[in-house]
Design a protein around this motif. Structure first.
Motif, mmCIF file in Angstrom:
data_model
loop_
_atom_site.group_PDB
_atom_site.id
_atom_site.type_symbol
_atom_site.label_atom_id
_atom_site.label_comp_id
_atom_site.label_asym_id
_atom_site.label_seq_id
_atom_site.Cartn_x
_atom_site.Cartn_y
_atom_site.Cartn_z
ATOM 1 N N GLU A 1 -13.835 -0.382 8.632
ATOM 2 C CA GLU A 1 -13.127 0.653 7.882
ATOM 3 C C GLU A 1 -12.370 1.627 8.787
ATOM 4 N N TRP A 2 -11.216 2.038 8.291
ATOM 5 C CA TRP A 2 -10.442 3.157 8.844
ATOM 6 C C TRP A 2 -10.333 4.213 7.753
ATOM 7 N N ARG A 3 -10.143 5.462 8.158
ATOM 8 C CA ARG A 3 -9.971 6.536 7.180
ATOM 9 C C ARG A 3 -8.840 7.476 7.587
ATOM 10 N N VAL A 4 -8.221 8.050 6.553
ATOM 11 C CA VAL A 4 -7.274 9.148 6.703
ATOM 12 C C VAL A 4 -7.828 10.283 5.851
ATOM 13 N N THR A 5 -7.897 11.477 6.393
ATOM 14 C CA THR A 5 -8.649 12.552 5.741
ATOM 15 C C THR A 5 -7.806 13.436 4.825
ATOM 16 N N ARG A 6 -6.724 12.901 4.313
ATOM 17 C CA ARG A 6 -5.917 13.626 3.321
ATOM 18 C C ARG A 6 -5.222 12.595 2.442
ATOM 19 N N ASP A 7 -4.624 13.059 1.357
ATOM 20 C CA ASP A 7 -3.866 12.156 0.494
ATOM 21 C C ASP A 7 -2.820 11.416 1.333
ATOM 22 N N PHE A 8 -2.652 10.129 1.034
ATOM 23 C CA PHE A 8 -1.782 9.270 1.839
ATOM 24 C C PHE A 8 -0.496 8.993 1.069
ATOM 25 N N LYS A 9 0.572 9.688 1.452
ATOM 26 C CA LYS A 9 1.874 9.480 0.825
ATOM 27 C C LYS A 9 2.652 8.421 1.604
ATOM 28 N N PHE A 10 3.508 7.680 0.908
ATOM 29 C CA PHE A 10 4.256 6.612 1.578
ATOM 30 C C PHE A 10 5.561 6.344 0.849
ATOM 31 N N GLN A 11 6.442 5.637 1.509
ATOM 32 C CA GLN A 11 7.661 5.123 0.904
ATOM 33 C C GLN A 11 7.513 3.613 0.742
ATOM 34 N N TYR A 12 8.247 3.037 -0.181
ATOM 35 C CA TYR A 12 8.126 1.600 -0.425
ATOM 36 C C TYR A 12 8.415 0.782 0.827
ATOM 37 N N LYS A 13 9.322 1.266 1.659
ATOM 38 C CA LYS A 13 9.682 0.510 2.863
ATOM 39 C C LYS A 13 8.512 0.398 3.838
ATOM 40 N N TYR A 14 7.494 1.255 3.691
ATOM 41 C CA TYR A 14 6.330 1.205 4.575
ATOM 42 C C TYR A 14 5.303 0.162 4.142
ATOM 43 N N ILE A 15 5.412 -0.329 2.912
ATOM 44 C CA ILE A 15 4.426 -1.285 2.399
ATOM 45 C C ILE A 15 4.637 -2.647 3.055
ATOM 46 N N CYS A 16 3.561 -3.206 3.585
ATOM 47 C CA CYS A 16 3.629 -4.540 4.212
ATOM 48 C C CYS A 16 3.240 -5.641 3.240
ATOM 49 N N PHE A 17 2.329 -5.338 2.328
ATOM 50 C CA PHE A 17 1.951 -6.317 1.302
ATOM 51 C C PHE A 17 1.234 -5.604 0.164
ATOM 52 N N VAL A 18 1.277 -6.241 -1.000
ATOM 53 C CA VAL A 18 0.540 -5.777 -2.179
ATOM 54 C C VAL A 18 -0.281 -6.950 -2.678
ATOM 55 N N VAL A 19 -1.568 -6.725 -2.903
ATOM 56 C CA VAL A 19 -2.463 -7.780 -3.379
ATOM 57 C C VAL A 19 -2.674 -7.607 -4.882
ATOM 58 N N LEU A 20 -2.401 -8.675 -5.641
ATOM 59 C CA LEU A 20 -2.687 -8.721 -7.075
ATOM 60 C C LEU A 20 -3.629 -9.876 -7.346
ATOM 61 N N ASN A 21 -4.311 -9.824 -8.479
ATOM 62 C CA ASN A 21 -5.244 -10.900 -8.795
ATOM 63 C C ASN A 21 -4.515 -12.204 -9.079
ATOM 64 N N SER A 22 -3.433 -12.133 -9.863
ATOM 65 C CA SER A 22 -2.686 -13.342 -10.215
ATOM 66 C C SER A 22 -1.219 -12.992 -10.416
ATOM 67 N N VAL A 23 -0.397 -14.029 -10.485
ATOM 68 C CA VAL A 23 1.039 -13.812 -10.669
ATOM 69 C C VAL A 23 1.317 -13.140 -12.007
ATOM 70 N N LYS A 24 0.406 -13.291 -12.987
ATOM 71 C CA LYS A 24 0.595 -12.650 -14.293
ATOM 72 C C LYS A 24 0.569 -11.130 -14.186
ATOM 73 N N ASP A 25 -0.099 -10.627 -13.144
ATOM 74 C CA ASP A 25 -0.155 -9.170 -12.974
ATOM 75 C C ASP A 25 1.212 -8.566 -12.703
ATOM 76 N N LEU A 26 2.137 -9.387 -12.211
ATOM 77 C CA LEU A 26 3.483 -8.878 -11.971
ATOM 78 C C LEU A 26 4.149 -8.412 -13.261
#
Length: 209
Positions: free
Chosen positions: A149-174
């Protein structure tokens, strides 16, 4: 350098809210949201809210470096919904690996308040009964080292360009992720756990001797 058991990426996995009753409802509170709703809320707000931690009563956003060979088991504990970023980004937000600490050190030190949120007691199954039976463990092993585990000790704000991947259960979740979000992030960054389960069923390479 990247290794089979390490990477340059970390993931935050969501869990069902404490008040989630098994059916997704309109306009739920955070505690009423399913793990999927929580992920969509994170993607919509572009922010992961810090939550209370066990053991240290501090707030943080938690990430895992859990390797792919252990990901299915990790998903059983949390969910099949997550979001990933580079270690470089998380480190730049003062993120740090968690320190898994023997109870003698955990209770016996006057930890600086900036360090305390990064601590977790370490009471493995092979610890003595004397260690396990002391409060607040009360006979239970406490071992989260497999989560890396890693932690950040405050709310983590981001931009979409920073996202490397998104995990979903199945393609239907899209179907329930807003189209504008999918387009902003890029369809190619979405990973489906059902696909990974099928790969592990057909080619369970991590179980081969």
């Amino acid at each position: 350098m990247p290794r089979p058991d390490q990477s340059f990426y970390l993931a935050h996995f969501t869990k069902d809210g404490r008040e989630f009753r098994g059916n997704e409802i309109d306009n739920p509170t955070i505690d009423q949201m399913s793990a999927r709703q929580r992920l969509i809320n994170i993607l919509t707000q572009k922010e992961i809210l810090a939550a209370n931690l066990n053991w240290v009563n501090k707030k943080a956003v938690c990430f895992t470096e859990c390797p792919w060979g252990s990901l299915l088991r990790h998903a059983e504990k949390y969910s099949s919904y997550g979001i990933g970023f580079t270690k470089k980004l998380i480190y730049s937000r003062n993120g740090n690996p968690v320190l898994y600490v023997n109870p003698t050190l955990f209770h016996g030190q006057h930890w600086d308040q900036t360090v305390y949120p990064f601590l977790n007691p370490f009471v493995p199954s092979y610890a003595s009964d004397t260690v396990k039976n002391q409060p607040p463990f009360n006979g239970r092993p406490v071992d989260y080292t497999h989560e890396r585990e890693w932690r950040v000790t405050r709310d983590f704000k981001f931009q979409y360009k920073y996202i490397c991947f998104v995990v979903l259960n199945s393609v239907k979740d899209l179907e329930v992720v807003p189209d504008n979000i999918v387009n902003e992030i890029g369809y190619e960054k979405f990973i489906f756990m059902d696909t990974y389960r099928k790969i592990e069923e057909l080619w369970p390479t991590h179980l081969m001797e």
